[in-house]
Scaffold this motif. Structure first.
Motif, short mmCIF file in Angstrom:
data_model
loop_
_atom_site.label_atom_id
_atom_site.label_comp_id
_atom_site.label_asym_id
_atom_site.label_seq_id
_atom_site.Cartn_x
_atom_site.Cartn_y
_atom_site.Cartn_z
N ARG A 167 -10.50 72.44 180.74
CA ARG A 167 -9.44 71.57 181.24
C ARG A 167 -9.87 70.82 182.50
O ARG A 167 -9.05 70.17 183.15
N THR A 168 -11.15 70.93 182.89
CA THR A 168 -11.64 70.22 184.07
C THR A 168 -11.55 68.70 183.87
O THR A 168 -11.89 68.19 182.79
N ILE A 169 -11.08 68.00 184.88
CA ILE A 169 -11.00 66.53 184.84
C ILE A 169 -12.17 65.99 185.66
O ILE A 169 -12.16 66.03 186.90
N SER A 170 -13.20 65.52 184.99
CA SER A 170 -14.41 65.07 185.68
C SER A 170 -14.29 63.58 186.02
O SER A 170 -13.53 62.84 185.39
N PRO A 171 -15.06 63.11 187.01
CA PRO A 171 -15.06 61.66 187.31
C PRO A 171 -15.48 60.83 186.12
O PRO A 171 -14.97 59.73 185.90
N GLU A 172 -16.40 61.36 185.31
CA GLU A 172 -16.86 60.62 184.14
C GLU A 172 -15.72 60.43 183.15
O GLU A 172 -15.56 59.35 182.55
N ALA A 173 -14.90 61.47 182.96
CA ALA A 173 -13.78 61.36 182.03
C ALA A 173 -12.77 60.33 182.51
O ALA A 173 -12.18 59.59 181.71
N VAL A 174 -12.58 60.26 183.83
CA VAL A 174 -11.65 59.28 184.39
C VAL A 174 -12.20 57.88 184.21
O VAL A 174 -11.48 56.94 183.79
N LEU A 175 -13.49 57.69 184.48
CA LEU A 175 -14.10 56.36 184.40
C LEU A 175 -14.11 55.83 182.97
O LEU A 175 -14.03 54.61 182.75
N GLN A 176 -14.19 56.73 182.00
CA GLN A 176 -14.21 56.28 180.60
C GLN A 176 -12.88 55.67 180.19
O GLN A 176 -12.82 54.91 179.22
N ARG A 177 -11.81 56.01 180.89
CA ARG A 177 -10.48 55.59 180.46
C ARG A 177 -9.89 54.50 181.34
O ARG A 177 -8.70 54.24 181.30
N ILE A 178 -10.71 53.88 182.18
CA ILE A 178 -10.22 52.77 183.00
C ILE A 178 -11.03 51.53 182.69
O ILE A 178 -12.14 51.60 182.12
N SER A 179 -10.49 50.40 183.05
CA SER A 179 -11.12 49.12 182.70
C SER A 179 -12.44 48.95 183.44
O SER A 179 -12.69 49.58 184.47
N GLU A 180 -13.26 48.04 182.90
CA GLU A 180 -14.56 47.81 183.52
C GLU A 180 -14.44 47.22 184.91
O GLU A 180 -15.31 47.43 185.75
N ASP A 181 -13.34 46.49 185.18
CA ASP A 181 -13.15 45.91 186.51
C ASP A 181 -13.05 46.99 187.57
O ASP A 181 -13.46 46.79 188.72
N ASN A 182 -12.47 48.13 187.19
CA ASN A 182 -12.28 49.21 188.16
C ASN A 182 -13.31 50.31 188.00
O ASN A 182 -13.25 51.33 188.68
N CYS A 183 -14.24 50.09 187.08
CA CYS A 183 -15.22 51.14 186.77
C CYS A 183 -16.35 51.13 187.79
O CYS A 183 -17.29 50.34 187.70
N ASN A 184 -16.27 51.99 188.76
CA ASN A 184 -17.27 52.12 189.81
C ASN A 184 -17.38 53.60 190.15
O ASN A 184 -16.40 54.23 190.54
N ARG A 185 -18.57 54.14 189.95
CA ARG A 185 -18.74 55.59 190.14
C ARG A 185 -18.28 56.04 191.52
O ARG A 185 -17.67 57.08 191.68
N ARG A 186 -18.51 55.20 192.53
CA ARG A 186 -18.16 55.61 193.89
C ARG A 186 -16.65 55.63 194.10
O ARG A 186 -16.15 56.25 195.03
N SER A 187 -15.91 54.92 193.24
CA SER A 187 -14.46 54.89 193.43
C SER A 187 -13.81 56.21 193.07
O SER A 187 -12.64 56.44 193.37
N CYS A 188 -14.56 57.10 192.40
CA CYS A 188 -14.01 58.41 192.03
C CYS A 188 -14.55 59.53 192.91
O CYS A 188 -14.54 60.70 192.53
N GLU A 189 -15.02 59.21 194.08
CA GLU A 189 -15.47 60.25 195.01
C GLU A 189 -14.32 60.73 195.87
O GLU A 189 -13.45 59.96 196.26
N LEU A 190 -14.32 61.99 196.16
CA LEU A 190 -13.41 62.69 197.07
C LEU A 190 -11.93 62.50 196.70
O LEU A 190 -11.36 61.43 196.89
N VAL A 191 -11.37 63.53 196.15
CA VAL A 191 -9.96 63.54 195.79
C VAL A 191 -9.13 63.79 197.06
O VAL A 191 -9.22 64.84 197.67
#
Length: 982
Positions: A167-191
């Motif tokens: 049930r872990t929610i990884s940054p990769e799983a989040v990035l796969q489900r958002i548009s390419e405009d917002n797809c930036n690995r660094r945008s998913c750092e630090l919750v």
């Protein structure tokens, strides 16, 4: 059989000692030192505070208290209550998680640690991969969501703390489900934040530090995305779930709508409340709905960076009303108390609760002007540094009511709202008597605390500042706002670490509970005598000077000047009002004080000598200089050389100020006598390292510094000249082991104003070992300590036996010695230094009652040594009864601050803001006992699984036990000794 018993072993006495004496540390009074985290359960209505030392404390209704301590002693970073449960989770700075529960144990309950867990990543992964930054206990009560620095969100099963890896929610799983405009690995750092949807528990809102916000559906792993261009600080859902609010590093907050489709909605509104100039971050925000349609917007920070960047503020906006509450110490966290009924349509907030670094402040949001609520516990004892304390037991009802009445007139600016944190029920018996703890402070104030029960509650504050001319105007109102002032700052709280003048500091306090007379003495040689007045009054304070050097040649005071006094009438509030000021010359720290309200006399001592003042005729009776020719150090005053008392006083003030800003060391109060005691402690410790256990008492030379320092003063009606006539007397003990005794002639009441009080020195005793005299006591013909002034007149004590011979007990730092009176011949002594080289620091007479029967009690000496041990010594035979370790010997400030009560309890400072309460008696024990009933969980909008519903239907009760592990003493109820008709 007697010959087989050890010498001195008496089985009957041993059984009696078990019935009389028992050592317990019972409760901590005051404000937690160095708080670091705050949590609140709207379900239990309990508040939790964590500290940097790893302590966790729970508070509810007055008297409802729990305490736990993490074994690691690491800083508590976050506290989260499990919804609808008597459980909470703590996160420490070592990244460990701890589950705590209230568990029943032996007919009572305690806060117990159930599990601990540290999140670990795969081998070779950096620490940031599992460094927890956000915690969300889910409303199902089955799982815990953990956001990390790496952007991953782990799911832990409760209560086992087992990681549910699928049930872990990884940054990769989040990035796969958002548009390419917002797809930036660094945008998913630090919750930064995790928030559950208020209407749908299958959705959680995830906020990443770089501005990306994701609404994640737990059932089908779908997501809705919002993107902010500012660094994110926190998130908050509106009650109906149609909007949420984000706050940001640039001092702005934004409202975001929640749409049903998967497109990125535009923000409804972006606001910089204190713009347009650059502002500090808004670190936390609440948006509270109300019936009138105007929301409450409450946030921390956001002040203009250039002009107000150093302010610690929380702003409240409601329609056209806006106030920025300004705190004198850093804000740790805050929460809002609002309607917790899931069926309620609006939040309707009632109170704002703010945990600052040095105090707890509660704001009433229902009343006009948003006034503060007077706290019944968590008092900021150190609002100004504590310099001395004084305990008075068994206060008469009439005096108690008058003090409360004076205090209530001071509290008119507080809200009348009942205390909003009211979880649990206090089931401890009512206190058997009314006790006062008086604390003197660096700013010249004396605070009166109700010390009868578990909650140390402020009753009344007395200020001596009005008598003197200082830089500050007592009529200044720091809370006054100009009409056009922006930002609309308003000072709140009582913590004020700075004193207008360190000479105002209170060093000695003496209260007569029968007459209502109060004497306080300060750092600059000032002695004020006061009486209780129920109304405001304006009058002239009479002045008198006491030249303790008696014009001796060759002495010159090099210390601070005396305080300047106000000319003409001075207006005083209802309460204790000074009517006479005695100014010692030189204006050195007053080191001892005694008041005899029946004879209307007050005695005072400094490092130069002592004097006696008649406060009825307002006339100085006599002064006695105790300076030795080598005592030049005493004349340099407390502020001139490294070894001087005055310099150590100044250093103490600076140390306390520094500790409140940046130091993490635990420091206690500072004062002249306490600093002197600290010096004595260091000397004693050095001697202990070099000396054998059976060390002889070593004679001290007269050249030892501070030999004239007056340590103790004592009034007694005893036989001083001959065995046929007794007379009033004054006794004084010095640091050089000298005891002075003066015969007093006090005119009878009918001629009291016509004839002067006369004094004549009758005795002078020089102890051979020249150890400082710390206590003097006269025992009557029944070997009972003489009663307090007016105690017999109020039928609260038997008249002293004047037929048999009296005895004089002199307590020095190194021995106890009994003399016969009036010849002053040695009768008995106990050498304390034969036992591990310890020295007496505090001594008092305490009454110990048996827990088995109300018919037996005895008076003994309670003694605190420089090793932190407490010893109980019998009277009059000076036999050691029992010894308890109480305070660490390295804690010099704690030892110096200790104060005993008349019935075998005591208080000492474990930090600048906390008193530890202890009991030596089996009969007198004050400890928390409370019950917390877990309410029925009402049906709500959340859709829980079966197990969650079953859990919600349970109802249980828990009882609280003592804060520390110990044997439970029997709590006895006692009839009040006071005459209630008084």
């Amino acid at each position: 059989m007697r010959r087989f018993l050890r010498p001195g072993h008496d089985p009957v006495r041993e059984r009696l000692k078990r019935d009389l004496f028992q050592f317990n540390k019972t409760v901590e009074h005051g404000f937690p030192h160095q708080p670091s985290a705050l949590g609140y359960s709207p379900f239990l209505r309990l508040m939790a505070i964590g500290t940097r030392s790893g302590a966790i404390k729970l508070y509810g209704a007055p008297g409802v208290e729990f305490m736990g301590l993490h074994e690691e002693n690491n800083t508590v970073m976050q506290i989260h209550f499990i919804p609808d449960q008597c459980q909470l989770v703590t996160l420490l700075d070592d990244n460990s998680l701890h589950l705590w529960s209230l568990k029943q144990h032996g007919g009572a309950s305690e806060l117990r640690e159930e599990h601990r867990f540290t999140l670990k990543g795969p081998p070779g992964s950096p620490p940031s991969a599992t460094q927890v930054t956000a915690v969300l206990p889910h409303s199902s009560r089955e799982v815990l969501y953990l956001g990390t620095e790496s952007g991953s969100i782990f799911v832990l099963e409760l209560p086992s703390f087992r990681v549910l890896e699928d049930r872990t929610i990884s940054p990769e799983a989040v990035l796969q489900r958002i548009s390419e405009d917002n797809c930036n690995r660094r945008s998913c750092e630090l919750v930064e934040a995790l928030r559950e949807h208020p209407k749908n528990p299958d959705q959680i809102l995830i906020g990443y530090s770089r501005g990306l916000i994701v609404l994640w559906d737990l059932q089908n792993n779908k997501s809705f995305v919002w993107l902010s261009f500012q660094q994110l600080e926190n998130l908050y859902w509106q009650r109906d779930g149609s909007k949420f609010i984000s706050c940001h590093y640039d001092g702005s907050y934004t409202q975001w709508p929640v749409s049903s489709d998967n497109r990125q909605p535009e923000p409804l509104e972006n606001t910089v409340p204190y713009g347009p100039f650059p502002c500090k971050a808004i670190s936390k925000i609440y948006w509270q709905t109300t019936k009138n349609g105007l929301p409450y917007i409450i946030f921390q920070g956001g002040m203009p960076r250039a002009s107000y960047g150093d302010r610690h503020s929380i702003s409240v906006i409601h329609g056209s009303q806006q106030t920025a509450f300004d705190f004198t110490s850093r804000v740790i966290d805050f929460f809002i108390i609002f309607s917790s009924d899931p069926a309620a349509e609006f939040d309707d907030p009632s109170a704002l609760v703010v945990l600052a670094e040095e105090e707890l402040v509660v704001i009433d949001l229902k009343s006009a002007g948003w006034p503060a609520v007077h706290p019944p516990y968590l008092a900021s004892l150190h609002c100004s540094a504590i310099t001395c304390s004084h305990h008075v037991s068994n206060i008469p009802l009439k005096l108690w009511e008058r003090i409360i009445s004076a205090g209530s007139k001071q509290n008119i600016h507080y809200s009348s709202m009942p205390w909003p944190i009211d979880g649990g029920t206090n089931i401890a018996p009512d206190p058997p008597q009314r006790d006062l703890l008086l604390t003197g402070h660096e700013d010249g104030t004396v605070r009166f605390w109700d010390a009868s029960g578990v909650c140390l509650h402020l009753l009344y504050k007395l200020s001596t500042v009005r008598v003197f001319l200082t830089d500050a105007d007592p009529n200044d109102n720091m809370n006054t706002l100009g009409e056009d002032e922006w930002p609309p700052l308003r000072k709140v709280g009582t913590f004020d670490p700075y004193s207008d003048d360190p000479r105002l500091g209170i060093q000695k306090i003496y209260l007569c509970k029968y007459s209502g007379y109060l004497a306080v003495a300060g750092t600059a040689g000032q002695v004020l005598v006061m009486e209780l007045n129920d109304e405001d009054a304006e009058h002239v304070v009479d002045h008198a000077e006491a030249d303790l050097l008696q014009d001796q040649e060759g002495y010159r005071w090099k210390g601070h000047e005396k305080l300047k006094t106000r000319d003409g009438p001075v207006r005083f509030e209802a309460g204790f009002q000074p009517f006479v000021l005695v100014q010692c010359q030189p204006p050195a720290v007053v080191t001892s004080l005694a008041l005899h309200s029946e004879w209307k006399l007050v005695a005072f001592g400094t490092s130069h000598g002592f004097g006696l003042f008649d406060h009825q005729q307002k006339r100085l009776v006599f002064v006695k200089c105790t300076l030795h020719p080598s005592d030049q150090l005493a004349l340099e005053g407390p502020l001139s050389r490294v070894k001087s008392l005055k310099k150590s006083l100044r250093q103490s003030f600076r140390r306390i100020r520094r500790s409140r800003v940046s130091s993490r060391k635990r420091r206690g109060p500072a004062g002249a006598v306490q600093e002197a005691n600290a010096k004595f402690d260091q000397d004693a410790l050095q001697e202990m390292e070099l000396a054998p256990v059976q060390r002889k008492i070593e004679a001290r030379s007269a050249e030892d510094s501070f030999t004239g320092f007056v340590r103790t003063l004592y009034f007694a009606d005893t036989f001083l000249r001959d065995s046929s006539r007794h007379c009033p007397s004054l006794w004084a003990g010095t640091n050089g082991g000298t005891v002075y005794a003066f015969c007093l002639r006090v005119p009878p009441a009918e001629r009291r104003m016509d004839e002067p009080v006369r004094a004549e020195q009758a005795k002078e005793i020089q102890l051979m070992h020249r150890a400082p005299v710390v206590g003097i006591l006269v025992l009557d013909g029944r070997s009972t300590p003489l009663p307090e002034p007016l105690e017999v007149a109020h039928d609260l004590s038997k008249s002293p036996d004047m037929q048999g011979s009296h005895q004089l007990l002199v307590v020095s730092e190194e021995q106890f010695k009994v003399f016969t009176l009036p010849k002053v011949s040695s009768k008995l002594k106990l050498k304390l230094t034969a036992l591990e080289g310890c020295r007496v620091r505090k001594v008092t007479v305490a009454n110990f009652g048996s827990c088995k029967t109300d018919d037996y009690s005895e008076n003994d000496l309670a003694v605190l040594t420089n090793l932190g041990d407490i010893q109980i010594i019998s009277l009059p035979f000076l036999k050691l009864q029992i010894r308890y370790p109480c305070i660490r010997k390295e804690d010099v400030s704690g030892i110096a601050s200790c104060v005993f009560t008349k019935y075998g309890q005591g208080f000492y400072l474990i930090s600048p803001s906390e008193f530890e309460r202890f009991s030596l008696s089996t009969k007198w024990l004050v400890e928390p006992r409370c019950i917390v009933e877990m309410p029925e969980v009402t049906s709500n909008n959340h859709v829980h699984n079966k197990s969650g519903t079953e859990n919600a239907a349970r109802k249980s009760s828990f009882f609280s036990s003592s804060l520390l592990e110990r044997k439970s003493g029997r709590l006895m109820e006692h009839a009040l000794l006071n005459d209630e008709s008084e």
